[in-house]
Design a protein around this motif. Structure first.
Motif, short mmCIF file in Angstrom:
data_model
loop_
_atom_site.label_atom_id
_atom_site.label_comp_id
_atom_site.label_asym_id
_atom_site.label_seq_id
_atom_site.Cartn_x
_atom_site.Cartn_y
_atom_site.Cartn_z
N ALA A 1 0.84 -1.20 0.00
CA ALA A 1 0.00 0.00 0.00
C ALA A 1 0.87 1.25 0.00
CB ALA A 1 -0.92 0.00 1.22
N THR B 1 0.59 5.00 1.57
CA THR B 1 -0.25 5.60 2.61
C THR B 1 -0.65 7.04 2.32
OG1 THR B 1 1.67 6.28 3.93
CG2 THR B 1 0.76 4.09 4.35
N ASN C 1 -5.62 4.28 -3.84
CA ASN C 1 -6.20 4.34 -2.49
C ASN C 1 -7.25 3.24 -2.32
OD1 ASN C 1 -4.57 6.54 -2.15
ND2 ASN C 1 -6.18 7.94 -1.48
N TRP C 2 -6.95 2.08 -2.87
CA TRP C 2 -7.93 1.00 -2.97
C TRP C 2 -7.85 0.09 -1.74
CZ3 TRP C 2 -11.95 0.96 -5.94
CH2 TRP C 2 -12.68 -0.21 -6.17
N GLU C 3 -8.94 0.02 -0.98
CA GLU C 3 -9.02 -0.84 0.21
C GLU C 3 -10.45 -1.35 0.36
OE1 GLU C 3 -6.94 -2.16 2.25
OE2 GLU C 3 -5.11 -1.14 1.56
N LYS C 4 -10.58 -2.67 0.38
CA LYS C 4 -11.88 -3.32 0.61
C LYS C 4 -12.95 -2.82 -0.36
CE LYS C 4 -10.87 -4.12 5.48
NZ LYS C 4 -11.29 -3.89 6.90
N GLY D 1 -12.28 3.27 -3.16
CA GLY D 1 -11.17 4.11 -3.58
C GLY D 1 -11.51 4.88 -4.83
N SER E 1 -17.39 2.86 -3.69
CA SER E 1 -17.48 2.20 -2.39
C SER E 1 -18.62 1.20 -2.44
CB SER E 1 -17.72 3.22 -1.27
OG SER E 1 -17.84 2.57 -0.02
N GLY F 1 -3.82 3.54 0.39
CA GLY F 1 -4.31 2.22 0.02
C GLY F 1 -3.47 1.61 -1.09
N LYS F 2 -4.01 0.60 -1.74
CA LYS F 2 -3.28 -0.13 -2.76
C LYS F 2 -3.58 0.42 -4.15
CE LYS F 2 -2.90 -4.35 -0.04
NZ LYS F 2 -3.07 -5.83 0.00
N ASP G 1 4.36 2.62 3.72
CA ASP G 1 3.78 2.13 4.97
C ASP G 1 4.90 1.53 5.82
OD1 ASP G 1 2.50 0.74 7.01
OD2 ASP G 1 0.86 0.06 5.75
N TRP H 1 4.25 -1.91 7.70
CA TRP H 1 4.22 -3.06 6.78
C TRP H 1 5.64 -3.42 6.37
CZ3 TRP H 1 5.80 -3.88 1.72
CH2 TRP H 1 5.28 -5.00 1.08
#
Length: 317
Positions: free
Chosen positions: A148, A150, A176-179, A182, A195, A256-257, A279, A282
């Motif tokens: 990721a 940050t 900024n891709w998370e779950k 993004g 989202s 995010g990723k 990050d 990480w």
């Protein structure tokens, strides 16, 4: 000779003898000894061995550069808390991203006629690939970075479509891709905040020439198209061939990723560069894993000296 004279002479002889015996011992304690086998050699002739003590350990940022391919997949360059990862060789995308359909020049999909999609020239039996070729996307795929960024993420890459595209073709870049949430651009014409699988807000390009599907305006010959997408000064920006196509204002930068998703298309990416704030937690965890596995690099690898060619066999008479 008087008794006093004898006493003075004996005292003087005692100190001379003591100096002869003790001084070499003191000198040995104060002067560092060279390594075994290097005795008697002047400074600079100890075979390059360090006799001054252990070297300083590398900084945290230097460790990230040394172990970049293991941690991020590509080549890493550090600047304070900012990282730059470059993907421009075989194997790097597979190491830095996960997901189906990551094809480099070694892929079975790039044999036969498909190889022409990445080869720009064959000379003297040697292939010249697209400069900085990183990956080929074919049919469908979804790739997500294993790491990721940050904050302050910025993505740059060369983009080619060496085949036909149609209205059903899609190519999305996400940051900024998370779950499943993004910022996302679909073929560079629009930036949306996504989202839960739905667009929550979006901004389309104001430029009339780029509002249509890219099958109508995407250059497909010549050099790669240059794409840049990322966060700058509170905005999410997209540039295509150095022209700003879209700006999404008031874009919170949560980090995010990086991800790519595509369908019904064939394309290549070259010289993919991902930069931004790394990050640290990480990275610390991954470095510790490398250390436990005995794979942590703490110094530059010495370049291998070219080996002389083997001697030719003697010619028979």
């Amino acid at each position: 000779m008087t008794t006093t004279t004898l006493s003075r002479t004996a005292f003087r002889s005692f100190w001379i003898l003591a100096s002869i015996l003790v001084y070499p011992l003191l000198a040995d304690e104060e002067t560092p000894k060279p390594p075994a086998g290097q005795e008697g050699k002047p400074a600079g002739e100890t075979g390059g061995k360090d006799i001054t003590g252990p070297a300083e350990p590398p900084s945290f940022e230097k460790l990230l550069e040394l172990n970049g391919p293991e941690l991020f997949g590509g080549k890493v360059k550090m600047n304070g808390d900012q990282i730059e990862v470059v993907f421009d060789q075989d194997g790097q995308m597979k190491a830095g991203f996960e997901g189906p359909g990551i094809h480099d020049s070694t892929s079975d999909k790039l044999k036969g006629t498909n190889r022409s999609f990445i080869v720009v020239e064959v000379k003297d039996g040697k292939e010249k690939l697209v400069p900085g070729f990183a990956v080929l996307g074919l049919e469908r795929g979804a790739w997500v970075s294993k790491f990721a960024i940050t904050g302050n993420v910025w993505i740059e890459f060369g983009f080619r479509i060496p085949n036909l595209i149609n209205q059903q073709s899609s190519f999305k870049v996400r940051l900024n891709w998370e779950k499943g949430a993004g910022y996302e651009t679909d073929f560079f014409r629009k930036i949306a905040y996504v989202s839960g699988g739905m667009e929550r807000s979006s901004v389309s390009t104001p430029l009339a020439d780029y509002k249509r599907h890219p099958s109508a305006w995407m250059p497909r010959k010549g050099a790669s198209n240059r794409v840049a997408f990322g966060m700058r000064d509170g905005k999410c920006l997209l540039r295509f061939n150095d022209k700003e196509l879209v700006a999404f204002p008031n874009a919170p930068d949560k980090g995010g990723k990086v991800a790519f998703e595509f369908g019904k298309i064939l394309f290549t990416l070259d010289n993919l560069k991902i930069s931004g704030k790394y990050d640290r937690s990480w990275c610390e965890k991954r470095l510790e894993e490398l250390k436990k596995a005995g794979k942590l690099k703490v110094k530059e690898e010495a370049p291998q000296e070219p080996q002389p060619p083997p001697p030719e066999p003697p010619k028979s008479n």
